[in-house]
Design a protein around this motif. Structure first.
Motif, PDB file in Angstrom:
ATOM      1  N   VAL A  81       0.931  -1.386   0.073  1.00 58.08           N
ATOM      2  CA  VAL A  81      -0.044   0.057   0.104  1.00 58.08           C
ATOM      3  C   VAL A  81       1.007   1.367   0.004  1.00 58.08           C
ATOM      4  N   ASP A  82       0.379   2.608  -0.220  1.00 64.11           N
ATOM      5  CA  ASP A  82       0.955   3.726  -0.201  1.00 64.11           C
ATOM      6  C   ASP A  82       1.510   3.796   1.006  1.00 64.11           C
ATOM      7  N   LYS A  83       2.723   4.607   1.320  1.00 64.97           N
ATOM      8  CA  LYS A  83       3.112   4.559   2.618  1.00 64.97           C
ATOM      9  C   LYS A  83       2.216   6.078   3.364  1.00 64.97           C
ATOM     10  N   SER A  84       1.666   6.757   2.670  1.00 65.00           N
ATOM     11  CA  SER A  84       0.668   7.808   3.368  1.00 65.00           C
ATOM     12  C   SER A  84      -0.315   6.971   4.362  1.00 65.00           C
ATOM     13  N   LEU A  85      -0.550   5.664   4.062  1.00 66.53           N
ATOM     14  CA  LEU A  85      -1.630   5.090   4.723  1.00 66.53           C
ATOM     15  C   LEU A  85      -1.143   4.589   6.091  1.00 66.53           C
ATOM     16  N   VAL A  86       0.470   4.500   6.442  1.00 64.92           N
ATOM     17  CA  VAL A  86       1.240   4.040   7.324  1.00 64.92           C
ATOM     18  C   VAL A  86       1.653   5.170   8.224  1.00 64.92           C
ATOM     19  N   SER A  87       1.444   4.894   9.609  1.00 63.83           N
ATOM     20  CA  SER A  87       1.988   5.882  10.636  1.00 63.83           C
ATOM     21  C   SER A  87       3.547   5.142  11.092  1.00 63.83           C
ATOM     22  N   GLU A  88       4.125   6.307  11.440  1.00 62.27           N
ATOM     23  CA  GLU A  88       5.733   5.903  11.912  1.00 62.27           C
ATOM     24  C   GLU A  88       5.475   4.737  12.869  1.00 62.27           C
ATOM     25  N   ASN A  89       4.835   4.755  13.758  1.00 55.98           N
ATOM     26  CA  ASN A  89       4.979   3.170  14.767  1.00 55.98           C
ATOM     27  C   ASN A  89       4.612   1.989  14.080  1.00 55.98           C
ATOM     28  N   GLN A  90       3.880   1.958  12.911  1.00 53.15           N
ATOM     29  CA  GLN A  90       3.552   0.953  12.275  1.00 53.15           C
ATOM     30  C   GLN A  90       4.795   0.432  11.259  1.00 53.15           C
ATOM     31  N   TYR A  91       5.805   1.187  11.133  1.00 57.07           N
ATOM     32  CA  TYR A  91       6.936   0.339  10.504  1.00 57.07           C
ATOM     33  C   TYR A  91       7.727  -0.635  11.462  1.00 57.07           C
ATOM     34  N   ILE A  92       8.309  -1.775  10.943  1.00 56.48           N
ATOM     35  CA  ILE A  92       8.919  -2.534  11.782  1.00 56.48           C
ATOM     36  C   ILE A  92      10.260  -2.237  12.269  1.00 56.48           C
ATOM     37  N   LYS A  93      10.665  -2.432  13.568  1.00 57.25           N
ATOM     38  CA  LYS A  93      11.976  -2.053  14.048  1.00 57.25           C
ATOM     39  C   LYS A  93      12.548  -3.322  14.498  1.00 57.25           C
ATOM     40  N   LYS A  94      13.699  -3.233  14.969  1.00 60.33           N
ATOM     41  CA  LYS A  94      14.576  -4.484  15.422  1.00 60.33           C
ATOM     42  C   LYS A  94      13.951  -4.811  16.898  1.00 60.33           C
ATOM     43  N   TYR A  95      13.755  -6.026  17.019  1.00 60.07           N
ATOM     44  CA  TYR A  95      13.192  -6.569  18.295  1.00 60.07           C
ATOM     45  C   TYR A  95      11.840  -6.397  18.536  1.00 60.07           C
ATOM     46  N   ASP A  96      11.162  -5.877  17.514  1.00 62.87           N
ATOM     47  CA  ASP A  96       9.656  -5.938  17.261  1.00 62.87           C
ATOM     48  C   ASP A  96       8.894  -7.320  17.475  1.00 62.87           C
ATOM     49  N   VAL A  97       7.789  -7.461  18.083  1.00 68.37           N
ATOM     50  CA  VAL A  97       7.252  -8.707  18.184  1.00 68.37           C
ATOM     51  C   VAL A  97       5.932  -8.593  17.343  1.00 68.37           C
ATOM     52  N   ILE A  98       5.765  -9.178  16.346  1.00 67.21           N
ATOM     53  CA  ILE A  98       4.467  -9.190  15.559  1.00 67.21           C
ATOM     54  C   ILE A  98       3.709 -10.508  15.796  1.00 67.21           C
ATOM     55  N   ILE A  99       2.501 -10.136  16.078  1.00 67.71           N
ATOM     56  CA  ILE A  99       1.442 -11.104  16.574  1.00 67.71           C
ATOM     57  C   ILE A  99       0.391 -11.383  15.939  1.00 67.71           C
ATOM     58  N   VAL A 100       0.066 -12.727  15.688  1.00 70.57           N
ATOM     59  CA  VAL A 100      -1.237 -12.925  14.793  1.00 70.57           C
ATOM     60  C   VAL A 100      -2.260 -12.968  16.029  1.00 70.57           C
ATOM     61  N   THR A 101      -3.085 -11.820  15.634  1.00 70.91           N
ATOM     62  CA  THR A 101      -4.295 -11.754  16.645  1.00 70.91           C
ATOM     63  C   THR A 101      -5.723 -11.701  16.345  1.00 70.91           C
ATOM     64  N   SER A 102      -5.778 -12.154  14.815  1.00 73.07           N
ATOM     65  CA  SER A 102      -7.359 -12.463  14.460  1.00 73.07           C
ATOM     66  C   SER A 102      -6.797 -13.207  13.296  1.00 73.07           C
TER      67      SER A 102
END
Length: 442
Positions: A81-102
Protein backbone atom coordinates in the motif's frame (compact mmCIF):
# COMPACT_ATOMS: atom_id res chain seq x y z
CA UNK A 1 20.81 -1.40 27.01
CA UNK A 2 19.67 2.11 27.88
CA UNK A 3 19.29 1.56 31.70
CA UNK A 4 21.59 0.70 34.58
CA UNK A 5 21.30 -2.57 36.45
CA UNK A 6 19.19 -1.07 39.27
CA UNK A 7 16.43 0.17 36.96
CA UNK A 8 14.85 -3.27 36.56
CA UNK A 9 14.94 -3.90 40.32
CA UNK A 10 13.16 -0.64 40.97
CA UNK A 11 10.53 -1.34 38.33
CA UNK A 12 9.90 -4.85 39.62
CA UNK A 13 9.43 -3.56 43.14
CA UNK A 14 6.70 -1.15 42.01
CA UNK A 15 4.89 -3.49 39.62
CA UNK A 16 1.43 -4.67 40.70
CA UNK A 17 1.45 -8.17 42.14
CA UNK A 18 0.01 -10.87 39.90
CA UNK A 19 -0.75 -14.52 40.42
CA UNK A 20 2.45 -16.54 40.21
CA UNK A 21 2.27 -19.62 37.91
CA UNK A 22 5.26 -21.17 39.74
CA UNK A 23 7.98 -20.31 42.26
CA UNK A 24 10.93 -18.26 41.05
CA UNK A 25 14.57 -18.04 42.21
CA UNK A 26 15.48 -15.46 44.81
CA UNK A 27 15.56 -11.94 43.36
CA UNK A 28 13.24 -12.77 40.47
CA UNK A 29 9.68 -11.50 40.34
CA UNK A 30 6.49 -12.10 38.40
CA UNK A 31 5.60 -9.01 36.41
CA UNK A 32 2.96 -7.83 34.00
CA UNK A 33 4.20 -8.08 30.39
CA UNK A 34 2.48 -4.80 29.54
CA UNK A 35 5.02 -2.92 31.69
CA UNK A 36 7.77 -3.90 29.24
CA UNK A 37 6.12 -3.46 25.85
CA UNK A 38 4.19 -0.89 23.88
CA UNK A 39 1.28 -2.16 21.77
CA UNK A 40 0.46 -0.89 18.28
CA UNK A 41 -2.38 -1.82 15.94
CA UNK A 42 -1.85 -2.64 12.29
CA UNK A 43 -2.47 -0.63 9.14
CA UNK A 44 -6.08 -0.36 8.02
CA UNK A 45 -6.67 -0.02 4.31
CA UNK A 46 -9.38 -0.58 1.74
CA UNK A 47 -9.25 -3.45 -0.74
CA UNK A 48 -8.65 -1.03 -3.58
CA UNK A 49 -5.58 0.41 -1.79
CA UNK A 50 -3.65 -2.89 -1.94
CA UNK A 51 -1.70 -4.31 -4.88
CA UNK A 52 0.79 -7.11 -5.47
CA UNK A 53 3.52 -5.15 -7.28
CA UNK A 54 5.58 -2.64 -5.32
CA UNK A 55 5.38 0.95 -6.56
CA UNK A 56 7.76 3.84 -5.84
CA UNK A 57 6.22 5.08 -2.58
CA UNK A 58 4.91 1.72 -1.35
CA UNK A 59 5.20 -0.14 1.90
CA UNK A 60 4.96 -3.91 2.26
CA UNK A 61 2.10 -4.94 4.56
CA UNK A 62 2.74 -8.13 6.50
CA UNK A 63 -0.21 -10.45 7.06
CA UNK A 64 -0.66 -13.72 8.93
CA UNK A 65 1.21 -15.72 6.28
CA UNK A 66 4.31 -13.59 6.87
CA UNK A 67 4.51 -14.56 10.52
CA UNK A 68 6.44 -17.69 11.47
CA UNK A 69 7.45 -18.77 14.97
CA UNK A 70 10.34 -16.57 16.05
CA UNK A 71 10.80 -14.86 12.69
CA UNK A 72 9.11 -13.08 9.78
CA UNK A 73 8.91 -14.06 6.11
CA UNK A 74 8.96 -11.12 3.72
CA UNK A 75 8.62 -13.28 0.60
CA UNK A 76 5.21 -14.80 1.31
CA UNK A 77 2.37 -13.65 -1.00
CA UNK A 78 3.12 -9.99 -0.34
CA UNK A 79 0.84 -7.01 -0.84
CA UNK A 80 1.72 -3.31 -0.82
CA UNK A 81 0.00 0.00 0.00
CA UNK A 82 1.10 3.61 -0.31
CA UNK A 83 3.17 4.87 2.64
CA UNK A 84 0.65 7.66 3.22
CA UNK A 85 -1.55 5.03 4.91
CA UNK A 86 1.19 4.00 7.35
CA UNK A 87 2.05 5.78 10.62
CA UNK A 88 5.60 5.95 11.97
CA UNK A 89 4.90 3.44 14.77
CA UNK A 90 3.65 0.87 12.26
CA UNK A 91 7.02 0.45 10.55
CA UNK A 92 8.81 -2.68 11.75
CA UNK A 93 11.83 -2.12 14.00
CA UNK A 94 14.50 -4.41 15.39
CA UNK A 95 13.22 -6.51 18.36
CA UNK A 96 9.58 -5.87 17.42
CA UNK A 97 7.24 -8.80 18.08
CA UNK A 98 4.50 -9.18 15.45
CA UNK A 99 1.57 -11.25 16.73
CA UNK A 100 -1.27 -12.93 14.83
CA UNK A 101 -4.28 -11.65 16.77
CA UNK A 102 -7.11 -12.47 14.35
CA UNK A 103 -7.34 -15.69 12.37
CA UNK A 104 -9.59 -18.65 11.70
CA UNK A 105 -6.89 -21.09 12.85
CA UNK A 106 -6.64 -22.04 16.52
CA UNK A 107 -3.09 -23.25 15.88
CA UNK A 108 -1.93 -19.94 14.39
CA UNK A 109 -3.66 -17.55 16.81
CA UNK A 110 -1.06 -15.86 19.01
CA UNK A 111 1.88 -16.84 16.80
CA UNK A 112 4.70 -14.35 17.37
CA UNK A 113 7.33 -13.44 14.81
CA UNK A 114 10.47 -11.50 15.74
CA UNK A 115 12.08 -8.78 13.64
CA UNK A 116 15.88 -8.73 13.66
CA UNK A 117 16.20 -5.55 11.58
CA UNK A 118 14.80 -2.03 11.18
CA UNK A 119 12.65 -1.56 8.07
CA UNK A 120 11.68 1.69 6.39
CA UNK A 121 9.24 0.02 4.00
CA UNK A 122 7.68 -2.86 5.95
CA UNK A 123 4.59 -2.51 8.16
CA UNK A 124 1.83 -4.85 9.36
CA UNK A 125 -1.87 -5.30 8.69
CA UNK A 126 -4.96 -4.94 10.84
CA UNK A 127 -5.18 -8.63 11.76
CA UNK A 128 -1.77 -8.42 13.43
CA UNK A 129 -0.62 -6.63 16.59
CA UNK A 130 2.85 -5.29 17.27
CA UNK A 131 4.50 -5.53 20.69
CA UNK A 132 7.54 -3.25 20.87
CA UNK A 133 9.81 -3.90 23.90
CA UNK A 134 10.75 -0.77 25.85
CA UNK A 135 14.01 -0.06 27.68
CA UNK A 136 12.93 -1.38 31.08
CA UNK A 137 14.06 -4.92 30.23
CA UNK A 138 16.60 -6.54 27.92
CA UNK A 139 14.71 -6.59 24.61
CA UNK A 140 15.92 -10.03 23.38
CA UNK A 141 14.75 -11.46 26.73
CA UNK A 142 11.24 -10.16 25.97
CA UNK A 143 11.54 -11.62 22.46
CA UNK A 144 12.36 -15.07 23.87
CA UNK A 145 9.39 -14.90 26.22
CA UNK A 146 7.04 -14.73 23.22
CA UNK A 147 8.44 -18.08 22.03
CA UNK A 148 7.95 -19.81 25.38
CA UNK A 149 5.23 -22.27 26.31
CA UNK A 150 4.35 -19.93 29.18
CA UNK A 151 3.13 -17.36 26.66
CA UNK A 152 1.78 -19.76 24.01
CA UNK A 153 -0.29 -21.88 26.40
CA UNK A 154 -1.85 -18.83 28.03
CA UNK A 155 -2.84 -17.30 24.70
CA UNK A 156 -4.14 -20.62 23.38
CA UNK A 157 -6.28 -21.07 26.50
CA UNK A 158 -7.68 -17.55 26.38
CA UNK A 159 -8.37 -17.76 22.64
CA UNK A 160 -10.19 -21.08 22.94
CA UNK A 161 -13.31 -19.47 24.39
CA UNK A 162 -16.23 -17.85 22.65
CA UNK A 163 -14.13 -15.48 20.56
CA UNK A 164 -11.65 -18.08 19.28
CA UNK A 165 -10.50 -16.02 16.29
CA UNK A 166 -9.32 -12.92 18.14
CA UNK A 167 -6.89 -11.91 20.88
CA UNK A 168 -7.68 -8.88 22.99
CA UNK A 169 -4.83 -6.53 23.85
CA UNK A 170 -5.13 -7.29 27.57
CA UNK A 171 -4.55 -11.01 26.85
CA UNK A 172 -1.04 -9.94 25.89
CA UNK A 173 -0.38 -7.07 28.30
CA UNK A 174 -1.70 -8.96 31.36
CA UNK A 175 0.46 -12.01 30.62
CA UNK A 176 2.74 -12.90 33.57
CA UNK A 177 6.46 -12.75 32.77
CA UNK A 178 9.18 -13.95 35.18
CA UNK A 179 11.86 -11.27 35.39
CA UNK A 180 15.42 -11.57 36.70
CA UNK A 181 16.47 -8.55 38.82
CA UNK A 182 19.08 -7.08 36.43
CA UNK A 183 19.54 -6.45 32.75
CA UNK A 184 22.89 -8.25 32.96
CA UNK A 185 21.28 -11.45 34.21
CA UNK A 186 18.60 -11.24 31.50
CA UNK A 187 21.36 -10.88 28.91
CA UNK A 188 23.26 -13.90 30.31
CA UNK A 189 20.10 -16.00 30.04
CA UNK A 190 19.52 -14.92 26.42
CA UNK A 191 23.16 -15.64 25.54
CA UNK A 192 22.80 -19.14 27.01
CA UNK A 193 19.56 -19.74 25.07
CA UNK A 194 21.14 -18.57 21.83
CA UNK A 195 24.23 -20.76 22.32
CA UNK A 196 22.10 -23.87 22.91
CA UNK A 197 19.74 -23.00 20.05
CA UNK A 198 22.67 -22.50 17.65
CA UNK A 199 23.84 -26.07 18.28
CA UNK A 200 20.32 -27.40 17.81
CA UNK A 201 19.90 -25.38 14.61
CA UNK A 202 23.00 -27.04 13.12
CA UNK A 203 21.45 -30.46 13.74
CA UNK A 204 18.10 -29.21 12.48
CA UNK A 205 19.61 -27.99 9.22
CA UNK A 206 21.10 -31.42 8.51
CA UNK A 207 17.86 -33.23 9.37
CA UNK A 208 15.77 -30.79 7.34
CA UNK A 209 18.05 -31.32 4.35
CA UNK A 210 17.36 -35.07 4.49
CA UNK A 211 13.61 -34.39 4.47
CA UNK A 212 13.75 -31.66 1.81
CA UNK A 213 15.87 -33.67 -0.63
CA UNK A 214 13.89 -36.91 -0.26
CA UNK A 215 11.77 -36.35 -3.38
CA UNK A 216 14.82 -35.25 -5.40
CA UNK A 217 16.73 -38.39 -4.43
CA UNK A 218 13.67 -40.50 -5.19
CA UNK A 219 13.29 -38.99 -8.67
CA UNK A 220 16.99 -39.55 -9.41
CA UNK A 221 16.84 -43.19 -8.35
CA UNK A 222 13.74 -43.84 -10.46
CA UNK A 223 15.37 -42.22 -13.47
CA UNK A 224 18.34 -44.57 -13.12
CA UNK A 225 15.99 -47.54 -12.74
CA UNK A 226 14.00 -46.87 -15.92
CA UNK A 227 16.99 -45.99 -18.10
CA UNK A 228 18.86 -49.18 -17.21
CA UNK A 229 21.63 -47.54 -15.17
CA UNK A 230 20.51 -49.12 -11.90
CA UNK A 231 20.96 -52.68 -13.21
CA UNK A 232 23.98 -52.10 -15.46
CA UNK A 233 26.22 -54.23 -13.23
CA UNK A 234 23.55 -56.97 -13.05
CA UNK A 235 23.40 -57.16 -16.85
CA UNK A 236 27.18 -57.44 -17.09
CA UNK A 237 27.23 -60.24 -14.51
CA UNK A 238 24.43 -62.10 -16.28
CA UNK A 239 25.54 -61.56 -19.87
CA UNK A 240 22.49 -59.49 -20.74
CA UNK A 241 22.91 -56.78 -23.37
CA UNK A 242 21.40 -53.33 -23.39
CA UNK A 243 19.50 -54.31 -26.52
CA UNK A 244 17.31 -56.51 -24.31
CA UNK A 245 15.40 -53.35 -23.41
CA UNK A 246 12.58 -52.34 -25.72
CA UNK A 247 10.40 -49.27 -25.99
CA UNK A 248 6.74 -50.24 -25.58
CA UNK A 249 3.44 -48.48 -25.20
CA UNK A 250 1.95 -48.49 -21.70
CA UNK A 251 -1.37 -49.54 -23.23
CA UNK A 252 0.23 -52.60 -24.86
CA UNK A 253 1.35 -53.80 -21.42
CA UNK A 254 -2.27 -54.00 -20.24
CA UNK A 255 -4.31 -57.17 -20.59
CA UNK A 256 -7.47 -55.73 -19.02
CA UNK A 257 -8.82 -52.45 -17.64
CA UNK A 258 -12.06 -52.32 -15.69
CA UNK A 259 -14.03 -49.36 -14.34
CA UNK A 260 -15.30 -49.64 -10.79
CA UNK A 261 -18.75 -49.82 -9.26
CA UNK A 262 -21.07 -46.84 -9.55
CA UNK A 263 -23.17 -48.28 -6.75
CA UNK A 264 -23.30 -46.15 -3.59
CA UNK A 265 -25.55 -48.26 -1.37
CA UNK A 266 -27.69 -51.40 -1.38
CA UNK A 267 -30.58 -52.87 0.55
CA UNK A 268 -29.74 -56.55 0.14
CA UNK A 269 -26.57 -58.56 -0.19
CA UNK A 270 -23.30 -58.97 1.69
CA UNK A 271 -21.56 -56.08 3.46
CA UNK A 272 -18.42 -55.44 1.39
CA UNK A 273 -15.63 -52.86 1.38
CA UNK A 274 -15.71 -50.62 -1.68
CA UNK A 275 -12.55 -48.54 -1.98
CA UNK A 276 -13.01 -44.82 -2.59
CA UNK A 277 -10.52 -42.16 -3.66
CA UNK A 278 -9.81 -41.34 -0.01
CA UNK A 279 -8.49 -44.89 0.44
CA UNK A 280 -5.76 -44.50 -2.19
CA UNK A 281 -2.82 -42.79 -0.48
CA UNK A 282 0.40 -41.67 -2.13
CA UNK A 283 2.33 -44.82 -1.25
CA UNK A 284 -0.24 -47.29 0.07
CA UNK A 285 -3.90 -47.89 0.83
CA UNK A 286 -5.44 -45.78 3.61
CA UNK A 287 -7.67 -48.08 5.63
CA UNK A 288 -8.69 -45.55 8.27
CA UNK A 289 -12.15 -44.93 6.80
CA UNK A 290 -13.41 -47.93 4.83
CA UNK A 291 -16.97 -47.83 3.55
CA UNK A 292 -19.24 -50.88 3.51
CA UNK A 293 -21.84 -51.39 0.78
CA UNK A 294 -24.15 -54.34 0.31
CA UNK A 295 -23.14 -56.26 -2.84
CA UNK A 296 -24.64 -59.36 -4.40
CA UNK A 297 -22.51 -62.41 -5.21
CA UNK A 298 -22.10 -61.47 -8.89
CA UNK A 299 -20.85 -57.97 -7.99
CA UNK A 300 -18.40 -59.44 -5.49
CA UNK A 301 -17.10 -61.88 -8.09
CA UNK A 302 -16.69 -59.19 -10.75
CA UNK A 303 -15.14 -56.44 -8.64
CA UNK A 304 -13.15 -58.09 -5.83
CA UNK A 305 -9.46 -57.17 -6.05
CA UNK A 306 -6.91 -59.97 -6.39
CA UNK A 307 -3.18 -60.22 -5.71
CA UNK A 308 -1.10 -58.26 -8.25
CA UNK A 309 -4.08 -56.23 -9.43
CA UNK A 310 -3.23 -52.57 -9.85
CA UNK A 311 -5.74 -49.82 -9.17
CA UNK A 312 -5.53 -46.38 -10.78
CA UNK A 313 -7.24 -43.11 -9.91
CA UNK A 314 -9.26 -42.35 -13.03
CA UNK A 315 -10.87 -39.07 -11.99
CA UNK A 316 -10.12 -36.56 -9.24
CA UNK A 317 -10.46 -32.88 -8.44
CA UNK A 318 -6.72 -32.68 -7.88
CA UNK A 319 -4.59 -33.05 -11.01
CA UNK A 320 -1.65 -34.44 -9.02
CA UNK A 321 -3.74 -37.44 -7.92
CA UNK A 322 -5.01 -38.49 -11.36
CA UNK A 323 -3.22 -41.56 -12.74
CA UNK A 324 -1.86 -42.69 -9.36
CA UNK A 325 -1.23 -46.46 -9.29
CA UNK A 326 -1.26 -48.73 -6.27
CA UNK A 327 -0.42 -52.43 -6.16
CA UNK A 328 -2.72 -54.92 -4.43
CA UNK A 329 -0.09 -57.03 -2.68
CA UNK A 330 -2.50 -59.73 -1.50
CA UNK A 331 -6.09 -60.65 -2.22
CA UNK A 332 -8.58 -58.69 -0.15
CA UNK A 333 -12.34 -58.65 0.15
CA UNK A 334 -12.29 -55.20 -1.45
CA UNK A 335 -14.14 -53.84 -4.44
CA UNK A 336 -13.61 -50.39 -5.95
CA UNK A 337 -15.74 -47.41 -6.94
CA UNK A 338 -16.19 -45.94 -10.42
CA UNK A 339 -13.55 -43.22 -9.87
CA UNK A 340 -11.02 -46.03 -9.82
CA UNK A 341 -9.87 -48.41 -12.56
CA UNK A 342 -8.53 -51.92 -12.07
CA UNK A 343 -5.57 -52.79 -14.32
CA UNK A 344 -4.27 -56.26 -15.04
CA UNK A 345 -0.91 -56.29 -16.81
CA UNK A 346 0.40 -58.87 -19.27
CA UNK A 347 2.48 -61.76 -17.98
CA UNK A 348 5.70 -60.19 -19.29
CA UNK A 349 5.05 -56.95 -17.35
CA UNK A 350 5.62 -57.13 -13.61
CA UNK A 351 2.83 -55.21 -11.86
CA UNK A 352 5.19 -53.77 -9.24
CA UNK A 353 7.54 -52.60 -12.02
CA UNK A 354 4.66 -50.73 -13.66
CA UNK A 355 3.66 -49.14 -10.34
CA UNK A 356 7.22 -47.89 -9.86
CA UNK A 357 7.12 -46.54 -13.41
CA UNK A 358 4.04 -44.50 -12.47
CA UNK A 359 6.17 -42.61 -9.93
CA UNK A 360 8.61 -41.34 -12.58
CA UNK A 361 8.59 -37.77 -13.84
CA UNK A 362 8.08 -39.08 -17.39
CA UNK A 363 4.80 -40.81 -16.43
CA UNK A 364 3.51 -37.97 -14.26
CA UNK A 365 4.27 -35.29 -16.86
CA UNK A 366 2.45 -37.35 -19.50
CA UNK A 367 -0.65 -37.70 -17.31
CA UNK A 368 -0.74 -33.95 -16.62
CA UNK A 369 -0.50 -33.17 -20.33
CA UNK A 370 -3.11 -35.72 -21.45
CA UNK A 371 -5.81 -35.65 -18.78
CA UNK A 372 -9.16 -34.06 -19.63
CA UNK A 373 -10.47 -31.38 -17.28
CA UNK A 374 -14.12 -30.38 -17.02
CA UNK A 375 -16.40 -29.01 -14.29
CA UNK A 376 -13.66 -29.17 -11.67
CA UNK A 377 -12.85 -32.81 -12.38
CA UNK A 378 -9.75 -34.20 -14.10
CA UNK A 379 -9.87 -37.53 -15.92
CA UNK A 380 -7.47 -39.92 -17.63
CA UNK A 381 -8.83 -42.77 -19.75
CA UNK A 382 -7.34 -45.72 -21.59
CA UNK A 383 -7.55 -43.66 -24.75
CA UNK A 384 -5.64 -40.90 -22.99
CA UNK A 385 -2.88 -43.37 -22.13
CA UNK A 386 -2.50 -44.46 -25.77
CA UNK A 387 0.71 -42.53 -26.54
CA UNK A 388 2.45 -43.16 -23.21
CA UNK A 389 5.62 -45.19 -23.71
CA UNK A 390 8.25 -46.73 -21.46
CA UNK A 391 11.43 -48.78 -21.64
CA UNK A 392 10.82 -52.39 -20.67
CA UNK A 393 13.54 -54.94 -19.92
CA UNK A 394 13.11 -58.70 -19.54
CA UNK A 395 10.87 -59.99 -16.78
CA UNK A 396 13.94 -61.16 -14.85
CA UNK A 397 15.50 -57.70 -14.99
CA UNK A 398 12.18 -56.12 -14.00
CA UNK A 399 12.23 -58.32 -10.90
CA UNK A 400 15.79 -57.22 -10.13
CA UNK A 401 14.89 -53.56 -10.53
CA UNK A 402 11.89 -53.89 -8.21
CA UNK A 403 14.04 -55.72 -5.65
CA UNK A 404 16.68 -52.96 -5.71
CA UNK A 405 14.08 -50.18 -5.54
CA UNK A 406 12.28 -51.87 -2.64
CA UNK A 407 15.53 -51.98 -0.65
CA UNK A 408 16.62 -48.44 -1.51
CA UNK A 409 13.27 -46.83 -0.79
CA UNK A 410 12.86 -48.75 2.46
CA UNK A 411 16.17 -47.26 3.63
CA UNK A 412 15.26 -43.83 2.28
CA UNK A 413 11.90 -43.91 4.07
CA UNK A 414 13.58 -44.88 7.35
CA UNK A 415 16.13 -42.08 6.92
CA UNK A 416 13.34 -39.58 6.29
CA UNK A 417 11.35 -40.82 9.30
CA UNK A 418 14.46 -40.57 11.48
CA UNK A 419 15.12 -37.02 10.25
CA UNK A 420 11.51 -36.02 10.93
CA UNK A 421 11.82 -37.49 14.44
CA UNK A 422 14.98 -35.44 14.98
CA UNK A 423 13.16 -32.27 13.87
CA UNK A 424 10.34 -33.01 16.29
CA UNK A 425 12.80 -33.71 19.09
CA UNK A 426 14.67 -30.46 18.41
CA UNK A 427 11.44 -28.48 18.71
CA UNK A 428 10.72 -30.20 22.03
CA UNK A 429 14.26 -29.48 23.25
CA UNK A 430 13.89 -25.80 22.39
CA UNK A 431 10.65 -25.63 24.35
CA UNK A 432 12.37 -27.34 27.27
CA UNK A 433 15.30 -24.90 27.14
CA UNK A 434 12.94 -21.92 27.16
CA UNK A 435 10.94 -23.42 30.04
CA UNK A 436 14.14 -23.83 32.07
CA UNK A 437 15.30 -20.35 31.14
CA UNK A 438 12.14 -18.74 32.47
CA UNK A 439 12.35 -20.76 35.66
CA UNK A 440 15.88 -19.51 36.29
CA UNK A 441 17.38 -22.96 35.77
CA UNK A 442 19.87 -22.09 32.99
Amino acid sequence: MGKNKNTVVELVETTTEIEAPYELPEGWKWCRLGDFINIFRGVSYKKGDAHTEKLKNDCLIMRGGNIIEGNIDLESDNIYVDKSLVSENQYIKKYDVIIVTSTGSSKVIGRAGISYSDYSDVAFGAFLTLARPNDFAYKPYINQYFQSSLYRERIRELASGVNINNIRTDYITDSPIPLPPTLEEQQRIVNRIETLFAKLDQAKEKAQNVVDTFETRKASILHKAFTGELTKKWREENGVGEDSWEIVRFDDCISKMQNGLSKRSGETGIDSVVLRLANLGEEDFDLSDLRLIKLDEKEIENYTLRKDDVVMIRVNGSKSNVGRLLLVKESKNWSFCDHIIRIKFNNDCLASYMVYFSKTKHYQDYILENMVSSAGQNTISRKGLAKLSLQKPSLQEQQKIVHILDNIFEKEAKAKEAAEAVLEQIDLLKKSILARAFRGEL
